[in-house]
Write an enzyme that holds these catalytic residues in place. Structure first.
Site, PDB file in Angstrom:
ATOM      1  N   CYS A  40       9.486  -6.353  -1.881  1.00  0.00           N
ATOM      2  CA  CYS A  40       9.112  -7.256  -0.795  1.00  0.00           C
ATOM      3  C   CYS A  40       8.310  -6.550   0.279  1.00  0.00           C
ATOM      4  O   CYS A  40       8.274  -5.331   0.348  1.00  0.00           O
ATOM      5  CB  CYS A  40      10.357  -7.839  -0.122  1.00  0.00           C
ATOM      6  SG  CYS A  40      11.445  -8.702  -1.251  1.00  0.00           S
TER       7      CYS A  40
ATOM      8  N   GLY B 150       4.687  -8.270  -3.028  1.00  0.00           N
ATOM      9  CA  GLY B 150       5.449  -9.388  -3.567  1.00  0.00           C
ATOM     10  C   GLY B 150       4.579 -10.611  -3.736  1.00  0.00           C
ATOM     11  O   GLY B 150       3.946 -11.057  -2.782  1.00  0.00           O
TER      12      GLY B 150
ATOM     13  N   ASN C 262      13.291  -6.289   3.209  1.00  0.00           N
ATOM     14  CA  ASN C 262      12.735  -5.536   2.093  1.00  0.00           C
ATOM     15  C   ASN C 262      13.741  -4.454   1.723  1.00  0.00           C
ATOM     16  O   ASN C 262      14.147  -3.680   2.573  1.00  0.00           O
ATOM     17  CB  ASN C 262      11.403  -4.892   2.496  1.00  0.00           C
ATOM     18  CG  ASN C 262      10.881  -3.894   1.450  1.00  0.00           C
ATOM     19  OD1 ASN C 262      10.256  -2.913   1.804  1.00  0.00           O
ATOM     20  ND2 ASN C 262      11.123  -4.133   0.182  1.00  0.00           N
ATOM     21  N   GLY C 263      14.113  -4.424   0.456  1.00  0.00           N
ATOM     22  CA  GLY C 263      15.066  -3.414   0.000  1.00  0.00           C
ATOM     23  C   GLY C 263      16.116  -4.064  -0.861  1.00  0.00           C
ATOM     24  O   GLY C 263      15.957  -5.192  -1.319  1.00  0.00           O
TER      25      GLY C 263
ATOM     26  N   TYR D 211       3.197   4.550  -6.600  1.00  0.00           N
ATOM     27  CA  TYR D 211       2.621   3.283  -7.079  1.00  0.00           C
ATOM     28  C   TYR D 211       2.639   2.146  -6.063  1.00  0.00           C
ATOM     29  O   TYR D 211       1.677   1.398  -5.956  1.00  0.00           O
ATOM     30  CB  TYR D 211       3.386   2.819  -8.324  1.00  0.00           C
ATOM     31  CG  TYR D 211       3.074   1.401  -8.742  1.00  0.00           C
ATOM     32  CD1 TYR D 211       1.904   1.109  -9.442  1.00  0.00           C
ATOM     33  CD2 TYR D 211       3.926   0.346  -8.412  1.00  0.00           C
ATOM     34  CE1 TYR D 211       1.612  -0.201  -9.812  1.00  0.00           C
ATOM     35  CE2 TYR D 211       3.626  -0.967  -8.778  1.00  0.00           C
ATOM     36  CZ  TYR D 211       2.475  -1.235  -9.477  1.00  0.00           C
ATOM     37  OH  TYR D 211       2.175  -2.518  -9.831  1.00  0.00           O
TER      38      TYR D 211
HETATM   39  P1  AMP Z   1       4.382  -0.006 -18.803  1.00  0.00           P
HETATM   40  O1  AMP Z   1       3.475  -0.738 -19.685  1.00  0.00           O
HETATM   41  O2  AMP Z   1       5.745  -0.656 -18.694  1.00  0.00           O
HETATM   42  O3  AMP Z   1       4.520   1.468 -19.134  1.00  0.00           O
HETATM   43  O4  AMP Z   1       3.833  -0.127 -17.323  1.00  0.00           O
HETATM   44  C1  AMP Z   1       3.178   0.896 -16.679  1.00  0.00           C
HETATM   45  C2  AMP Z   1       2.207   0.290 -15.691  1.00  0.00           C
HETATM   46  O5  AMP Z   1       2.889  -0.598 -14.789  1.00  0.00           O
HETATM   47  C3  AMP Z   1       1.547   1.353 -14.864  1.00  0.00           C
HETATM   48  O6  AMP Z   1       0.151   1.096 -14.928  1.00  0.00           O
HETATM   49  C4  AMP Z   1       2.058   1.139 -13.463  1.00  0.00           C
HETATM   50  O7  AMP Z   1       0.989   1.191 -12.552  1.00  0.00           O
HETATM   51  C5  AMP Z   1       2.674  -0.243 -13.437  1.00  0.00           C
HETATM   52  N1  AMP Z   1       3.993  -0.246 -12.757  1.00  0.00           N
HETATM   53  C6  AMP Z   1       4.868   0.759 -12.623  1.00  0.00           C
HETATM   54  N2  AMP Z   1       5.961   0.373 -11.943  1.00  0.00           N
HETATM   55  C7  AMP Z   1       5.795  -0.921 -11.614  1.00  0.00           C
HETATM   56  C8  AMP Z   1       6.566  -1.885 -10.898  1.00  0.00           C
HETATM   57  N3  AMP Z   1       7.741  -1.555 -10.352  1.00  0.00           N
HETATM   58  N4  AMP Z   1       6.064  -3.130 -10.776  1.00  0.00           N
HETATM   59  C9  AMP Z   1       4.886  -3.459 -11.329  1.00  0.00           C
HETATM   60  N5  AMP Z   1       4.109  -2.599 -12.002  1.00  0.00           N
HETATM   61  C10 AMP Z   1       4.531  -1.335 -12.160  1.00  0.00           C
END
Ligand code: AMP
Length: 473
Positions: free
Chosen positions: A17, A43, A117-118, A257
């Site tokens: 969030c 979000g 948020n949290g 990220y």
């Molecule tokens: P995956 O295909 O599950 O390995 O997703 C990795 C990708 O998702 C990377 O490009 C990250 O930038 C992105 N990512 C990592 N953590 C999150 C998150 N919590 N929410 C949304 N996207 C994420």
């Protein structure tokens, strides 16, 4: 119980969030709208704004993107000089309007609106206790316990009631409250999530990230300190510490990220931190490449760092379609497998015949990387060397970042070599934990890196079981 089901108590522990607040500006709601626009990346499921219109709190909230929810007509129903706002994301299962924030209640302390948020680690326990005493909860979000606890406080003042509530809750929280015309901001004693104060003329603003201030031309002042409550009202600004002496646990994943690269988070520019991760990654895992290609947008700054440190030229070998919403529906069963191709496409002239060093910020389930390696090879890349600017993600987050359960985290199940094989890359290298923390500028005593190390700075007793019982995943 199948853990893809929810029992309706809480919706699991997967909320990401962003929060915003403003005090003392005639265009409070409009500026909150802009602030939320800048925080949209935190979000995308729902958004809301609450404002103090003189006698009551007005609120407008809905499912969807900020830009789609807030029409001129809706904003005009949010008069007043104080407002707070929220963007929320919970990834799967049914999205419910009742969980959209700010949550607004008329209480014995007057009208209150709250945005959070949290993630609280003892919300379940508190909720069960309050329900046993007859409390009626109207949402399935952990955030609601704040307001219940405040309403039950015997203290008359809002800040006193908030202190009582904060003495009960444990977990990660950056909260913004609207109590009559007062705007109040508070951050948990370990400061897991960011929260920053700024000034806009005579008005005060508070936001999850400084990128919201940039859009408004507000001047950043300082962070709300871990364990601090800051109050804005007609009497000015007041600060009070409700918890002191705790070790900080700033979330390193905000740097990896989650936060926007143009924000300063925990006192460090996010773009700089990502670049430092990339430089360090190049030192730890050099790659025999002709071109460094980022996964847009998440890998861009780490790729720049990697290219700088390695001397390998940077090339935009992948291009992103910015018009793909979260809810892309594959038009026909027979033409499936669009997958990542809808969102990202290879630039043949950059990658064809070349050894590509592909850089992304994190690898979670591995599905994105696997598809991208294939995409690049189909576009003629000779070799693809994947470099990840964070360590293997081996543990779920209980403090407010959406991560899948341990069994879906590829690195919790497979060795690096097995992952390399699965994603069909020619080589794979992750930034080390120590390298990441050094590049982030702090050691693990002051940051939370539990998703990588498994060392959780705050016990979440019971949450693991609750998660598998109640989460929708
Ligand atoms: P995956 O295909 O599950 O390995 O997703 C990795 C990708 O998702 C990377 O490009 C990250 O930038 C992105 N990512 C990592 N953590 C999150 C998150 N919590 N929410 C949304 N996207 C994420």
């Amino acid at each position: 119980m199948d853990d893809s089901q929810s029992d309706g108590l809480f919706d699991g522990f997967r909320e990401e969030c962003g929060v915003f607040g403003i005090f003392g500006h005639p265009d409070a709601a409009n500026l909150t709208y802009l602030g939320l626009y800048a925080l949209q990346h935190r979000g995308q499921e729902s958004a809301g704004i609450a404002s103090w219109e003189g006698r009551r709190i007005a609120v407008e909230k809905d499912m969807g993107y900020v830009a789609d929810i807030f029409t001129e007509a809706r904003l005009s129903r949010l008069p007043g000089k104080s407002a707070i706002g929220h963007v929320r994301y919970s990834t799967a299962g049914e999205s419910r309007l009742e969980n959209a924030q700010p949550i607004v209640y008329n209480t014995n302390k007057g009208p209150l609106a709250l945005a959070h948020n949290g993630n609280l680690v003892n919300a379940q326990e508190i909720r069960q206790e309050l329900e046993a005493e007859g409390a009626i909860f109207t949402t399935s979000s952990d955030t609601e316990v704040f307001l219940h606890l405040m309403a039950r406080s015997r203290r008359d003042s809002i800040v006193g009631a908030l202190r009582d509530a904060l003495a009960r809750v444990r977990g990660a929280y950056s909260v913004v409250l609207l109590a009559g015309e007062k705007v109040i901001a508070a951050r948990d004693p370990q400061g897991f999530r960011p929260l920053t104060l700024g000034k806009l003329g005579d008005a005060f603003v508070v936001a999850s990230e400084t990128c919201a201030f940039d859009l408004l031309d507000a001047e950043p002042l300082r962070d709300v300190e871990p364990g601090e409550i800051v109050t804005f009202d007609a009497g000015g600004v007041a600060s009070a510490a409700f918890a002191m002496g705790h070790r900080t646990a700033f979330c390193v994943f905000e740097h990896v990220y989650f936060a926007r690269p143009d924000s300063v988070v925990f006192g460090r520019g996010v773009a700089d931190a990502r670049r430092a991760f990339g430089r360090r990654l190049a030192e730890e895992h050099p790659a025999p490449g002709d071109v460094v290609v980022p996964v847009p947008d998440s890998g861009v700054f780490a790729s720049l760092g990697f290219a700088e440190a390695s001397g390998i030229p940077y090339g935009m070998g992948l291009v992103r379609n910015h018009y793909v919403g979260r809810t892309f529906i594959e038009p026909k069963q027979s033409i499936r497998h669009f997958g990542v191709k809808v969102k990202l496409n290879a630039v043949r002239t950059v990658v064809s015949g070349r050894k590509v060093v592909l850089v992304d910020d994190s690898l979670v389930r591995g599905t994105t990387s696997r598809k991208l390696v294939r995409l690049l090879k189909n576009a003629g890349a000779q070799e693809v060397h994947l470099r990840i600017s964070s360590p293997p993600t081996t543990n779920p987050c209980y403090y407010g970042i959406d991560t899948p359960q341990r069994k879906e985290l590829l690195a919790a199940q497979k060795t690096t070599e097995e992952i390399r094989e699965f994603i069909e890359a020619d080589s794979l290298g992750y930034l080390s934990l120590e390298g990441m923390l050094t590049a982030a500028g702090r050691n693990e005593n002051h940051m939370c890196a539990a998703c990588f190390s498994g060392r959780y700075p705050l016990p979440f007793g019971g949450v693991d079981e609750q998660r598998s019982l109640f989460s929708r995943f």
